[in-house]
Design an enzyme around this catalytic site. Structure first.
Site, PDB file in Angstrom:
ATOM      1  N   GLU A 133       0.827  -1.201   0.000  1.00  0.00           N
ATOM      2  CA  GLU A 133       0.000   0.000   0.000  1.00  0.00           C
ATOM      3  C   GLU A 133       0.864   1.255   0.000  1.00  0.00           C
ATOM      4  OE1 GLU A 133      -2.330  -0.967   3.447  1.00  0.00           O
ATOM      5  OE2 GLU A 133      -1.099   0.284   4.760  1.00  0.00           O
ATOM      6  N   HIS A 258       3.626  -1.633  10.956  1.00  0.00           N
ATOM      7  CA  HIS A 258       3.275  -0.225  10.990  1.00  0.00           C
ATOM      8  C   HIS A 258       1.955   0.004  11.701  1.00  0.00           C
ATOM      9  CE1 HIS A 258       1.161  -1.807   7.445  1.00  0.00           C
ATOM     10  NE2 HIS A 258       0.283  -0.829   7.624  1.00  0.00           N
ATOM     11  N   ARG A 277      -2.412  -8.657  12.737  1.00  0.00           N
ATOM     12  CA  ARG A 277      -2.302  -7.622  13.758  1.00  0.00           C
ATOM     13  C   ARG A 277      -1.398  -8.064  14.913  1.00  0.00           C
ATOM     14  NH1 ARG A 277      -7.412  -7.894  11.737  1.00  0.00           N
ATOM     15  NH2 ARG A 277      -8.169  -5.954  10.782  1.00  0.00           N
TER      16      ARG A 277
END
Length: 397
Positions: A133, A258, A277
Site C-alpha cells: 500500500e 506499521h 495484527r
C-alpha cells in the site's frame, strides 16, 4: 466514464467530520474511518451507467476486456487489482503487517481447506492476494513505520528498572539486529496472560514518571491509555515515529510493521483485506503467524518519491497492481494515462475530465468516477485537487 457512489467504513478509530466534510454531508456523530473506491467485495462502489446502476464488480464482469483493458484482464483476471481509499484517522489503527503474495495465497488456501468461514473473526487471510500500500498525506499525518536501530530503543530504555524494560534491553543487545528485534517483539507478543497487564502497567508508569523525551515519549503513554494492557504500546518503541506533511507519501511493502496514528490521507493498495495484527486492537492477534510474516530488517523510512509527468505527480512503487496520481491543488491542466481502468476522486474544487472517447464529466469535491480502459487518455482541467488510481507497471512482484 461512470460516476461512483462509494461506501464508508465506520471503524472505531475514524474521525467524525473529515469524510462528511469531503462528501458535503452532515456529520452524524459516529466515526467514519475510510471511504472505499473500487471493486473489493468488502464494500464495492456502485457505478451509475446509462442502463442503470450496478456494482463495480458487476460492470467489470460483464465485459472485463473492454472495461479493464486486455492487458489488465490478462494480468489480473476479471477484477480491478487496486483499491483507492480516503482515510480519516482520529485515533490509532492497529499495529499490523501485510503478507507477501506467496504467503497470502498459501494462507488463504489453508484456511479454506480448514473450513474457516471467510468472515470469521479469527480468520487471518480473507482473500488470496497480497496488500502492498501507498499512503499520501493530505494534512500532517502521524505514523509508526518499520524498525529503527535496536540501539535507539535501548537508549530510550536507559534508566528504567522494571521487569519488562530489563528483559527488552537484554533482547535488544544481540549483535544481529534481526535476532534482536525478533526476540523483543516475540517477548512482547508472548507475555503470559496472568502477568501481561501488570508488566505493561509497571513499564508505562515508570516510563511516564521518568519524564521521557523524544519522538516516542508521549505515544507510549497515549497508546497505553487507549489500549490498557496491550503490548503494542511498548512495541511502538521498536518502530520509527514518522510525521508526513501534505504531499509526502509512504510505500509499505509486505512485512513492514506499521500503525497509522492520526490524520487524513489517500491510500491506494492491491485489492486485498489481508491484515495480521500485533496489537492496539480488540481484534484477533495471531502472534506466531505475524512473526513469520514480519520483516525484521532495519531500513530507512520508506518515503515514496514521485515523478512528474503531463502536469501530475505520479507515484509508481514496486507493486504491479497500482499507481497513484496527484493533480493540484490549484489551477490545473494535466493528462491521465489511458492504458487501463482509472478511479478518480476530486478532493476539492471543480474540475472537468475530458475523454478522447465519450462524454466528459465535471467533478466537484467528494465526487468520483470510474473510467473504463476503452476511454483512452483523459485530460483534467479546472481549479481543485484531484487524485487518481491506475494499474501499475507491468512487472513481477
Amino acid at each position: 466514464m461512470h460516476r461512483l457512489t462509494n461506501r464508508v467504513r465506520p471503524y472505531a478509530w475514524g474521525a467524525r467530520t473529515a469524510i462528511p466534510r469531503l462528501l458535503g454531508t452532515e456529520p452524524d456523530g459516529t466515526p467514519q474511518a475510510e471511504l472505499w473506491l473500487g471493486a473489493h467485495h468488502g464494500a464495492p462502489s456502485t457505478a451509475h451507467c446509462d442502463d442503470g446502476s450496478k456494482s463495480l464488480p458487476e460492470l467489470i464482469a460483464a465485459d472485463p476486456h473492454r472495461v479493464l483493458g486486455v492487458s489488465t484482464a490478462e494480468r489480473f483476471g476479471a477484477r480491478l487489482p487496486y483499491l483507492l481509499k480516503y482515510l480519516a484517522a482520529e485515533a490509532p489503527l492497529s499495529l499490523q503487517v501485510h503478507p507477501d503474495a506467496d504467503r497470502a495465497r498459501s494462507g488463504y488456501e489453508a484456511e479454506e481447506r480448514a473450513g474457516i468461514p471467510v468472515d470469521a473473526p479469527h480468520r487471518n487471510y480473507r482473500d488470496p492476494h497480497h496488500k502492498p500500500e501507498l499512503l499520501l498525506a493530505l494534512e500532517p499525518f502521524e505514523a509508526l513505520c518499520g524498525f529503527r536501530e535496536p540501539a535507539a530503543t535501548v537508549a530510550d530504555l536507559s534508566g528504567l528498572d522494571n521487569e519488562l524494560a530489563n528483559a527488552l534491553r537484554e533482547d535488544l543487545s544481540a549483535t544481529d539486529t534481526h535476532a534482536a528485534l525478533r526476540a523483543a517483539l516475540t517477548r512482547l507478543l508472548s507475555l503470559p496472560a496472568p502477568d501481561r497487564c501488570r508488566m505493561i502497567d509497571e513499564f508505562v508508569q515508570e516510563w511516564s514518571g521518568r519524564g521521557r523525551r523524544g519522538a516516542h515519549a508521549e505515544i507510549v503513554v497515549d497508546l497505553a491509555a487507549r489500549y490498557p494492557g496491550d503490548p503494542g504500546a511498548v512495541a511502538s518503541l521498536l518502530l520509527n515515529r514518522v510525521t508526513l506533511w501534505p504531499g509526502q507519501a509512504l510505500y509499505l511493502p509486505a512485512g513492514n510493521l506499521h500503525a497509522y496514528l492520526q490524520g487524513t490521507a489517500v491510500e491506494v493498495m492491491a485489492s486485498s483485506d489481508n491484515v495480521l495484527r500485533a496489537g492496539l486492537t480488540a481484534k484477533h492477534v495471531d502472534a506466531p503467524e505475524l512473526l513469520d510474516v514480519v520483516d525484521f530488517s532495519v531500513l530507512p523510512i520508506p518515503y515514496a518519491q514521485p515523478g512528474f509527468l503531463d502536469g501530475r505527480r505520479e507515484f509508481r512503487p514496486a507493486a504491479p497492481e497500482f499507481a497513484l496520481h496527484e493533480i493540484g491543488p490549484g489551477r490545473i491542466t494535466a493528462h491521465l494515462p489511458g492504458d487501463g481502468p482509472t478511479v478518480v476522486l476530486a478532493l476539492h474544487g471543480t474540475v472537468d475530465l475530458v475523454a478522447e472517447v465519450g462524454e466528459g464529466v465535471t467533478l466537484r469535491g467528494g465526487e468520483s468516477v470510474f473510467i473504463q480502459a476503452d476511454s483512452g487518455p483523459i485530460k483534467v482541467e479546472g481549479h481543485g485537487h484531484v487524485v487518481a488510481a491506475t494499474v501499475g507497471d507491468h512487472r513481477d512482484g
